[in-house]
Design an enzyme around this catalytic site. Structure first.
Site, short mmCIF file in Angstrom:
data_model
loop_
_atom_site.label_atom_id
_atom_site.label_comp_id
_atom_site.label_asym_id
_atom_site.label_seq_id
_atom_site.Cartn_x
_atom_site.Cartn_y
_atom_site.Cartn_z
N THR A 1 -16.34 -5.77 -0.44
CA THR A 1 -15.37 -5.24 0.51
C THR A 1 -15.97 -5.38 1.91
O THR A 1 -17.19 -5.54 2.05
CB THR A 1 -15.10 -3.75 0.23
OG1 THR A 1 -16.35 -3.06 0.32
CG2 THR A 1 -14.54 -3.53 -1.15
N GLU B 1 -10.31 -4.54 -4.32
CA GLU B 1 -10.53 -3.83 -5.58
C GLU B 1 -9.43 -4.08 -6.59
O GLU B 1 -9.49 -3.63 -7.72
CB GLU B 1 -10.63 -2.31 -5.32
CG GLU B 1 -11.89 -1.88 -4.58
CD GLU B 1 -11.75 -1.91 -3.07
OE1 GLU B 1 -10.86 -2.65 -2.57
OE2 GLU B 1 -12.50 -1.20 -2.38
N LYS C 1 -2.35 12.39 13.21
CA LYS C 1 -1.85 13.73 12.89
C LYS C 1 -1.55 14.46 14.19
O LYS C 1 -2.45 14.83 14.92
CB LYS C 1 -2.89 14.48 12.05
CG LYS C 1 -3.07 13.78 10.71
CD LYS C 1 -4.12 14.40 9.84
CE LYS C 1 -4.25 13.57 8.58
NZ LYS C 1 -5.45 12.77 8.48
N TRP D 1 2.79 13.74 10.66
CA TRP D 1 2.08 12.46 10.63
C TRP D 1 2.86 11.38 11.36
O TRP D 1 4.07 11.28 11.21
CB TRP D 1 1.86 12.02 9.18
CG TRP D 1 0.78 12.79 8.49
CD1 TRP D 1 0.26 13.99 8.88
CD2 TRP D 1 0.12 12.43 7.28
NE1 TRP D 1 -0.70 14.39 8.00
CE2 TRP D 1 -0.80 13.45 7.00
CE3 TRP D 1 0.21 11.35 6.42
CZ2 TRP D 1 -1.63 13.41 5.88
CZ3 TRP D 1 -0.61 11.31 5.31
CH2 TRP D 1 -1.52 12.34 5.05
P1 ADP Z 1 -7.80 -7.72 1.73
O1 ADP Z 1 -8.80 -8.09 2.74
O2 ADP Z 1 -7.69 -8.62 0.60
O3 ADP Z 1 -6.49 -7.38 2.35
P2 ADP Z 1 -9.07 -5.27 1.63
O4 ADP Z 1 -9.58 -4.62 0.43
O5 ADP Z 1 -10.01 -5.70 2.69
O6 ADP Z 1 -8.28 -6.43 1.04
O7 ADP Z 1 -7.99 -4.39 2.33
C1 ADP Z 1 -7.01 -3.73 1.60
C2 ADP Z 1 -6.20 -2.88 2.51
O8 ADP Z 1 -5.45 -3.67 3.42
C3 ADP Z 1 -5.16 -2.07 1.79
O9 ADP Z 1 -5.71 -0.92 1.21
C4 ADP Z 1 -4.18 -1.77 2.91
O10 ADP Z 1 -4.62 -0.70 3.73
C5 ADP Z 1 -4.23 -3.02 3.73
N1 ADP Z 1 -3.10 -3.89 3.39
C6 ADP Z 1 -3.09 -4.94 2.57
N2 ADP Z 1 -1.86 -5.50 2.53
C7 ADP Z 1 -1.07 -4.75 3.32
C8 ADP Z 1 0.32 -4.79 3.70
N3 ADP Z 1 1.14 -5.72 3.26
N4 ADP Z 1 0.76 -3.83 4.52
C9 ADP Z 1 -0.03 -2.86 5.00
N5 ADP Z 1 -1.35 -2.78 4.70
C10 ADP Z 1 -1.85 -3.72 3.87
#
Ligand code: ADP
Length: 542
Positions: free
Chosen positions: A186, A331, A439, A444
């Site tokens: 990550t 994940e 917040k 929110w």
């Molecule tokens: P990646 O880099 O593959 O997107 P990460 O694990 O770095 O995966 O990030 C995941 C996070 O990115 C998610 O938990 C979410 O907060 C955000 N995310 C992914 N896709 C979207 C989406 N379509 N809209 C909003 N947030 C998103």
């Protein structure tokens, strides 16, 4: 009583074997780091993946040993996907956009034995090799004659010399489908990065799920261009799903600017593309002023960050391209939801359909999701109530590599760290990352909503909304924007643009015009950095 069907393990090698046999002539086209375009077929890729497996055997690597890559999307990286995992080693894809110290830390934590890298990353490798004593073999993804004479990297050899002369006969081993296949860390915006260790089983099930018609919907008639990198969450599983379906693969290499991506889309008659919103923003910014049109592109899957409605609209109305808004995370291998309409939505007018399309979508079969309150109580699927989003499924993480961070699960569910609503039809919409939600006065405010509205203004290129401390309201939103080239906009004009579009108390208190908005290694806005930079900022009137 057990069923009487064959107990065939789900192995990554079966994907490349299938593609070779059933889609042998299917093309794989790659823009190379060298600048030219390389093309060959699934038959060639399968043959060379077997050569890679034989070459790895010569390195005295054990089952499960880690082979790292620092590479763009391209055919050699693709061969490693199968040669490494298929032979029982673990492919560790590293994000080259991370800080060199973080990369060295990851290499050591993963105990990588081999590092395969594109020559454009040589300076990075030169910077870290001294800190990585466990790395025993360095392989540059190039031909022998391209290898620099004195790289300073011990024992550096070229990929083509290393694997090119090997026997291309190799019988892929059979082993337990739960064996680890690949590893991805990550981004680690807080603390050290943590590894998600995928298995053959999780990868194959994810590939089946990703290929479904209401997920990515890939087919043998598609030409797919993953802009999303193979160095992060396996390019959303596209290399595997392409083998499973026989889609033509088009790899963009390092050239991710709007012009290069557009040229490749057109030259290779790409029907399907995938990437994060910032990449498509660059593409549209290149196309619009020049009046360019797509001649083949039909669908694009956009995820990784919230896709602004203005982008979905532009693709659809101006270019006739359907956007599939998708959500997932490292994940989760990464796919969780994809937004496609149901039959009942076909009757809605454009505006009604748009309301559906801008959500992050429905769960793919295999992913179970729910929203809960802070005590873990399940919340209703009414499209209004928002809560912490939890997931589970065969391609969702159970534990981080080496048990880092302890047990991440809550009663068997993985907490995503996202706050979301789910409507009665099962469409999930992300309100925010839980740490980014603002917040204000006990209510929110979604930073995503504030940003989406800003980029809907014709002068705004990009927007980032964060909460800043307020003595009465706790936090108030402010929005930082970059403008499109040549555009002008005042603070008051943008604030007026929000009027009537969101509740008054959700309208930001201030607008800051900036030259750039910092993006992290996976293309997401670096809000922690923004918050840090604005530590001394005071809201107007305070
Ligand atoms: P990646 O880099 O593959 O997107 P990460 O694990 O770095 O995966 O990030 C995941 C996070 O990115 C998610 O938990 C979410 O907060 C955000 N995310 C992914 N896709 C979207 C989406 N379509 N809209 C909003 N947030 C998103």
């Amino acid at each position: 009583m057990l069923g009487l069907m064959q107990d065939q393990p789900l192995l990554i090698s079966s994907l490349i074997e299938f593609a070779e046999r059933h889609h042998g002539g299917g093309q794989i086209v790659s823009r190379r780091v060298e600048g030219d375009v390389h093309r060959y077929t699934y038959v060639d890729a399968a043959r060379r993946a077997r050569q890679v497996a034989n070459a790895l055997a010569s390195l005295d690597l054990g089952f499960g040993d880690r082979v790292a890559t620092l590479a763009w999307n391209g055919y050699r990286h693709f061969e490693l996907y199968f040669g490494v995992s298929g032979s029982g080693r673990v492919l560790h894809t590293i994000n080259p956009r991370l800080h060199p110290d973080q990369i060295a830390w990851i290499v050591n934590h993963a105990e990588d034995r081999v590092l395969c890298f594109d020559l454009s990353f040589l300076p990075l490798v030169q910077a870290i090799h001294g800190q990585c004593p466990g790395l025993k073999h360095y392989i540059a993804l190039c031909a022998a004659e391209q290898l620099p004479a004195d790289s300073g990297v011990p024992g550096l050899c070229s990929y083509e010399a290393w694997m090119g002369a090997r026997d291309d006969r190799y019988v892929w081993p059979r082993f337990d489908e739960n064996t680890a296949s690949s590893l991805c860390y990550t981004s680690g915006t807080t603390g050290n990065p943590k590894g998600a260790l995928y298995s053959h089983r999780s990868t194959l099930l994810h590939a089946y799920g990703a290929a479904l018609p209401d997920a990515m919907g890939l087919s043998a008639r598609d030409a797919v261009l993953p802009v999303v990198p193979m160095f992060h969450v396996n390019a959303w599983g596209i290399p595997y799903a392409a083998c499973l379906t026989g889609a033509k693969l088009v790899f963009p290499g390092p050239a991710l600017d709007g012009r290069s991506v557009f040229e490749l889309l057109e030259a290779e008659q790409v029907t399907y593309a995938a990437g994060v919103p910032t990449v498509w923003q660059m593409l549209l910014a290149h196309m619009k002023p020049a009046g360019l049109r797509f001649s083949s592109l039909k669908r694009t899957v956009i995820g990784g960050s919230a896709c602004p409605p203005a982008m979905i609209q532009a693709f659809r109305d101006d270019y006739g391209v359907e956007v599939l808004h998708a959500w997932g995370m490292t994940e989760m291998s990464p796919l969780g939801t994809v937004c496609t309409l149901k039959n009942k939505h076909q009757a809605l007018d454009d505006a009604g359909q748009m309301q559906v399309r801008l959500k992050q979508g429905r769960a793919i079969f295999g992913v179970d999701m729910k929203i809960v309150d802070d005590d873990g109580g399940e919340l209703p699927w009414d499209g209004q109530t928002f809560g912490n989003l939890l997931v589970r499924g065969p391609w969702v993480i159970r534990e981080y590599f080496k048990g880092e961070g302890g047990d991440p699960l809550q009663d068997g569910w993985f907490p995503t760290g996202d706050v979301a609503t789910i409507d009665a039809e099962g469409y999930m919409q992300i309100t925010d990352r839980s740490k980014d939600v603002i917040k204000s006065g006990g209510e929110w405010i979604s930073s995503i909503d504030v940003e989406n509205l800003a980029v809907a203004h014709p002068a705004v290129a990009m927007a980032a909304c964060i909460g800043v401390p307020h003595p009465k309201w706790d936090e108030r939103p402010i929005v930082m924007v970059t403008l499109k080239p040549g555009a002008t906009l005042t603070r008051e004009e943008l604030l007026a643009f929000y009027q009537g579009k969101i509740a008054k108390w959700q309208i930001p208190d201030d607008v800051l015009f900036v030259d750039t908005i910092p993006l992290g290694a996976t293309g997401k806005i670096l809000k922690t950095l923004l918050r840090n930079n604005l530590k001394n900022y005071r809201l107007p009137g305070l």
